[in-house]
Design a protein around this motif. Structure first.
Motif, PDB file in Angstrom:
ATOM      1  N   VAL A 233       4.729  27.483 -39.617  1.00 10.86           N
ATOM      2  CA  VAL A 233       5.314  28.788 -39.538  1.00 10.86           C
ATOM      3  C   VAL A 233       5.732  28.339 -38.342  1.00 10.86           C
ATOM      4  N   ALA A 234       4.460  27.700 -37.188  1.00 13.62           N
ATOM      5  CA  ALA A 234       5.457  27.746 -35.857  1.00 13.62           C
ATOM      6  C   ALA A 234       6.973  27.050 -35.869  1.00 13.62           C
ATOM      7  N   ALA A 235       6.941  25.848 -36.283  1.00 14.07           N
ATOM      8  CA  ALA A 235       7.883  25.045 -36.390  1.00 14.07           C
ATOM      9  C   ALA A 235       9.049  25.725 -35.911  1.00 14.07           C
ATOM     10  N   ARG A 258      11.740  28.934 -35.447  1.00 13.79           N
ATOM     11  CA  ARG A 258      10.151  29.025 -36.398  1.00 13.79           C
ATOM     12  C   ARG A 258      10.955  30.254 -37.175  1.00 13.79           C
ATOM     13  N   VAL A 259       9.893  30.590 -38.112  1.00 11.88           N
ATOM     14  CA  VAL A 259       9.112  32.606 -38.899  1.00 11.88           C
ATOM     15  C   VAL A 259       9.103  32.966 -38.055  1.00 11.88           C
ATOM     16  N   ALA A 260      10.397  33.910 -37.784  1.00 16.55           N
ATOM     17  CA  ALA A 260      10.241  35.324 -36.953  1.00 16.55           C
ATOM     18  C   ALA A 260      10.750  35.179 -35.498  1.00 16.55           C
ATOM     19  N   PRO A 287      13.922  36.176 -39.349  1.00 11.25           N
ATOM     20  CA  PRO A 287      14.430  35.197 -37.929  1.00 11.25           C
ATOM     21  C   PRO A 287      15.333  36.811 -37.764  1.00 11.25           C
ATOM     22  N   GLN A 288      14.808  37.005 -36.244  1.00  8.28           N
ATOM     23  CA  GLN A 288      15.502  38.654 -35.797  1.00  8.28           C
ATOM     24  C   GLN A 288      16.748  38.279 -35.472  1.00  8.28           C
TER      25      GLN A 288
END
Length: 360
Positions: A233-235, A258-260, A287-288
């Motif tokens: 998820v950090a990609a 990345r995710v989130a 994402p935000q």
């Protein structure tokens, strides 16, 4: 004289008498003013929401024009609509209660015109407060002050942590200022994205670690995420600051983080944004998405600790100290009397110059 928009694509210099300044005001003789490629070209082309609607300040909604109501400049005696919000001028007359002398230089968020009366100091809903320039600051650098404030708002909205990978999408004047501010905020890696090779070269000169062409394959989102494969998820980038206002670029920004992760939309997005496919990365990667807007009555997210007055003063200090480089951004200097001719050229070739200044 003042520059006015009489209709889509129709510009003219019109007589604009300026009276004596009132209490707390100064009268300025213009030296230079900066054209905002995004806001002004969309107004001239008729693609801005302000072409047929007004922002109701109470409802915070765009509504059809109501003659004489809350339209910007509704009580303006000059024909047409004003353009511009970034003028630097010399004080030639002071009003009661003003303790600066004629000859001082002032940046004012007012339209392109040969002279103007402005109040010093008060925070404005639709712009940044007029400010006296420190000694030694080049008026051309000061003519980038409002854009520097926009970039500073965007970087604040991004909440960059030390070591973050930050992508800046759109390397016009605001994007190139955001590249520099992201580095100053502790970003570990700054990647610039723009289809124009000369702007990518400028970004490298101004501190970007890497630049990408969005037209190249496999594209920025896949390129950046493939580098982080194995991180799950950090990609992806931690933050993307999107400054172009192009819906396709905003979609690519959403796909890049990345995710989130965080996407800051700082460009003036035009039209219905049909290129945004919200059922894809937007829905599945959570994402935000933050709209970054520092004028039209929008407070800073850290208000009252930060307000437009402090943002403007900080941007001015960064320019005066040389922490923000602006000289590489300036591509053309056009005498004011030729202003009506330069807008059609910019519309036909919006990438032909990063920053255009009108000289007086």
């Amino acid at each position: 004289r003042a520059l006015r928009l009489l209709g889509p694509g129709q510009l003219a210099l019109v007589p604009a008498p300026v009276g004596s300044p009132g209490p707390g005001e100064v009268r300025l003789r213009a030296i230079v003013s900066g054209i905002s490629h995004g806001t002004e070209l969309h107004l001239v082309g008729g693609s801005s929401p302000f072409a047929d609607r007004d922002l109701d300040p109470g409802l915070r909604r765009f509504l059809p024009h109501q003659p004489g109501a809350h339209a910007a400049g509704g009580d303006d005696p000059l024909p047409g609509s004003p353009l511009g919000y970034e003028l630097v001028g010399e004080v030639v007359e002071v009003g009661p209660g003003v303790d600066i002398a004629p000859g001082a230089l002032v940046h004012a968020p007012v339209p392109h015109a040969e002279q103007a009366c402005v109040a010093l100091g008060p925070e404005l809903d639709i712009g940044y407060p007029a400010q006296v320039l420190p000694a030694g600051l080049d008026p051309e650098a000061a003519a980038c002050l409002s854009l520097a404030a926009v970039a500073l708002f965007a970087v604040h909205d991004a909440r960059i942590d030390v070591g973050d990978e930050v992508v800046v999408s759109g390397l016009g004047a605001i994007g190139l200022l955001a590249v520099q501010l992201a580095r100053a905020s502790g970003a570990g890696r700054v990647v610039g994205v723009d289809p124009l090779a000369d702007r990518r070269a400028l970004a490298l000169d101004l501190g970007a670690h890497e630049v990408l062409d969005p037209a190249a394959q496999p594209g920025p989102a896949t390129t950046i995420k493939q580098r982080g494969s194995g991180r799950g998820v950090a990609a992806g980038a931690d933050v993307v600051i999107e400054t172009s206002g192009a819906p396709a670029a905003l979609h690519e920004a959403i796909a890049t983080v990345r995710v989130a992760g965080t996407v800051v939309s700082a460009g003036f997005v035009q039209g219905g944004a049909s290129a945004l496919r919200l059922g894809e990365e937007w829905h599945h990667n959570r994402p935000q998405l933050i709209s970054s807007m520092g004028v039209w009555g929008c407070p800073h997210r850290a208000h009252p600790r930060w307000d437009r007055r402090r943002i403007a003063a900080t941007a001015l200090r960064l320019l005066a100290e040389g922490q923000l480089r602006t000289a590489p951004l300036i591509g053309q200097r056009v005498p004011f009397e030729h202003a009506p001719e330069v807008y059609p050229r910019l519309a036909a070739d919006p990438g032909g110059s990063t920053k255009v200044l009108l000289t007086y």
